[in-house]
Write an enzyme that holds these catalytic residues in place. Structure first.
Site, mmCIF file in Angstrom:
data_model
loop_
_atom_site.group_PDB
_atom_site.id
_atom_site.type_symbol
_atom_site.label_atom_id
_atom_site.label_comp_id
_atom_site.label_asym_id
_atom_site.label_seq_id
_atom_site.Cartn_x
_atom_site.Cartn_y
_atom_site.Cartn_z
ATOM 1 N N ASP A 228 0.834 -1.195 0.000
ATOM 2 C CA ASP A 228 0.000 0.000 0.000
ATOM 3 C C ASP A 228 0.876 1.255 0.000
ATOM 4 O O ASP A 228 1.883 1.325 0.698
ATOM 5 C CB ASP A 228 -0.869 -0.018 1.279
ATOM 6 C CG ASP A 228 -1.965 1.013 1.256
ATOM 7 O OD1 ASP A 228 -2.785 0.978 0.328
ATOM 8 O OD2 ASP A 228 -2.020 1.855 2.177
ATOM 9 N N GLU A 292 1.627 -0.433 -4.922
ATOM 10 C CA GLU A 292 0.676 0.608 -5.297
ATOM 11 C C GLU A 292 1.482 1.905 -5.279
ATOM 12 O O GLU A 292 1.717 2.501 -4.232
ATOM 13 C CB GLU A 292 -0.472 0.680 -4.285
ATOM 14 C CG GLU A 292 -1.537 1.659 -4.698
ATOM 15 C CD GLU A 292 -2.200 2.392 -3.556
ATOM 16 O OE1 GLU A 292 -3.341 2.826 -3.725
ATOM 17 O OE2 GLU A 292 -1.584 2.572 -2.478
#
Ligand code: NOJ
Length: 567
Positions: A228, A292
């Site tokens: 993330d 990401e």
């Protein structure tokens, strides 16, 4: 707080019979299915999806033909951002199951030859994480506060935030705490919701902690990590003001040069890559890292997937591109020529849990706004699926994409849960509309999402029309989106030319994209509003519309086995 001691990697189990000796590099052309656990399948009737539900549905995923699943965060969390506010990185939230249940899921998935990726959230943790509560209790200047970004406020009484950074979810990126003695005190940085405190990655305890987290999950047999906010982590020293912080008053600065994309973050990915490679080499079971990475510049994005850093990073430029032939051509070329130039293929993506669903985007609809022309959106989404699955690289499918689910644009406001909606006082509708629990069975309570009799309502309501898209209905129709995806994924496995041949654009008339993979396979996409002739002679292997023949109808795509000249 250090995580409990786990066996040194040298003691890593090789996760039973699962070994991909001989299958190294599977991820390069894999199809990975993103499971938003909360909304996939509820196994215990509380209206919220869970790991037991994922386990039950593995046969469905097997028949879809995917190589891997990526599970969104299932760790203990107060769920202010549905698990991206992690309170404990080494356990499973009781709402989603248990560690034993997770192990069973991995075991079953591996038996079905499905790899399992989990989500790691290193930029921030929940304010209920033990490190953060200890930091608040320990007071200003304490070593505990050093693991986060605590700072005194500006203004005579410290009543103003320490700098002008904005939260991605809206409002200032700082929140003031009440000190243990009851007085208003320091502020802490949260680049997302105020319940998500940013770690200070310049403090040595933080990288050390996350290395233990990696080992913990690799030891449990996971095949990879989705990371993330992989462009986050380090902040510029001194946390200077951002010159154009107020350009967007609502949600903050994805481009704030002081908050994102600092050079030091690449050292972290090198270190994580060394750990993943160690596991790969010593267990024969390959471990991969996919980031990401929210940087807008393609070359900077590519820098994250250098050979000794992340294996891949999602190529969100594709997802952001409208249904426009020139824009699609140019984004595909940026992916091929810039990202793939690193030696690591592009990770194509059309949907995820943060974006309005592609059917609605291509239909001209929007959350909280018009529904759009859903039939048109669906035609384009079908064509885009064949386009994505023929491009060189890997593809990520977000749950419900294979059902052609449109966004739920009209969820009642009082039910919206996204912190973005609340932090912008409703000006940004947020992401709930792509997270509505899946429709499995049109004839059952909760459309089969919860077991019968469903005791609780689903955590977000399923609209009446959701049943129309349910899996049982789609299984009955050879024309369904589910059938389109299944067949395309099966063909990718069966016809080596689709994934292995060299990419080459074909000349076409305006409004059409066409390319070859090697000499034998072509993909043709008609983005225009009129039927067009096929730019190449061949046998139709798969098509997004039944009427495909000599001509390709508007907003459709076809895969062709190309005839050699002398045939
Ligand atoms: C990106 C995740 O995809 C999103 O869902 C989350 O809200 C933010 N990172 C913060 O963790």
């Amino acid at each position: 707080m250090r995580p409990a001691r786990h066996p040194h990697p040298q003691a890593a189990r090789s996760s039973g019979s699962h070994s991909d000796q001989g299958n190294l590099g599977w991820w390069r052309q894999a199809v990975t299915y993103q499971v938003y656990v909360r909304s996939f399948q509820d196994s215990d009737g509380d209206g919220v999806g869970d790991l037991g539900g994922v386990r039950q549905r593995l046969p469905y995923l097997r028949s879809l033909g995917v190589d891997a699943i990526w599970l969104n965060p299932f760790f203990p969390s107060p769920q202010h951002d549905h698990g991206y506010d992690v309170a404990d990185y080494l356990d499973v939230d009781p709402q989603y199951g248990t560690l034993e249940g997770f192990d069973a899921l991995v075991r079953d998935a591996h038996r079905l030859d499905i790899k399992v990726l989990i989500d790691v959230v290193p930029n921030h943790c929940s304010i209920e994480h033990a490190w953060f509560t200890a930091a608040v209790a320990a007071g200003p200047g304490s070593p505990e506060r050093g693991r986060f970004h605590f700072a005194d406020g500006r203004g005579a009484q410290g009543e103003l935030p320490p700098n002008n950074w904005r939260s991605i979810f809206g409002g200032p990126a700082w929140r003031r705490i009440i000190e243990p003695d009851g007085t208003p005190g320091q502020w802490y940085l949260h680049t997302f919701a105020e319940e998500q405190a940013d770690f200070n990655w310049r403090h040595p305890a933080v990288p050390a902690y996350f290395e233990e987290v990696l080992r913990f999950w690799f030891d449990r047999g996971v095949d990879g990590l989705r990371i993330d906010v992989a462009h986050g982590l380090h902040k510029q020293e001194g946390l200077p003001d951002h010159d154009s912080a107020l350009d967007d008053e609502l949600t903050g600065d994805p481009n704030n040069p002081h908050a994102w994309n600092q050079l030091e973050v690449h050292d972290v990915w090198r270190r994580w890559r060394a750990i993943a490679d160690w596991y790969t080499a010593s267990t024969g079971h390959e471990r991969v890292l996919i980031g990401e990475v929210g940087v807008l510049d393609t070359a900077e994005l590519a820098a994250y997937q250098r050979p000794d850093e992340l294996h891949q990073s999602f190529f969100f430029e594709f997802l952001r591109t409208p249904w426009d032939v020139e824009q699609l051509r140019s984004v595909i070329d940026r992916g091929r020529l810039t990202v793939a130039a690193t030696g690591s293929p592009v990770a194509w993506v059309l949907n995820n849990h943060d974006m309005p669903r592609v059917v609605t985007r291509y239909a001209g609809g929007a959350p909280g706004g018009p529904v759009g022309d859903i039939e048109l959106g669906l035609s384009r989404a079908r064509a885009a699926a064949l386009l994505m699955l023929a491009l060189p690289g890997s593809a990520f499918i977000y749950q419900g994409e294979e059902l052609g689910l449109p966004e739920v644009t009209d969820l009642p406001e009082h039910l919206l849960t996204d912190p973005m909606f609340h932090r912008t006082a409703g000006a940004r509708r947020g992401r709930d509309g792509c997270r509505v629990p899946l429709p499995w069975d049109s004839g059952r309570d909760a459309l089969g999402f919860s077991p019968e009799p469903a005791a609780a309502t689903t955590w977000l309501p399923q609209p009446d029309w959701f049943g129309y898209h349910a899996v049982d209905r789609q299984l009955e129709s050879g024309e369904s989106m589910l059938h389109l995806y299944r067949e395309a994924i099966a063909l990718r496995r069966r016809v080596p030319g689709i994934t292995q041949g060299e990419f080459r654009w074909l000349p076409t008339e305006p409004g059409v994209l066409a390319f070859m993979r090697g000499d034998g396979f072509a993909c043709v996409v008609n983005c225009s509003s009129r039927p067009v002739c096929m730019p190449v002679d061949g046998h139709v292997l798969h098509a997004s519309k039944a009427e495909v023949g000599e001509k390709l109808p508007p907003d459709s795509a076809a895969w062709l086995l190309v005839r050699a000249c002398d045939e």
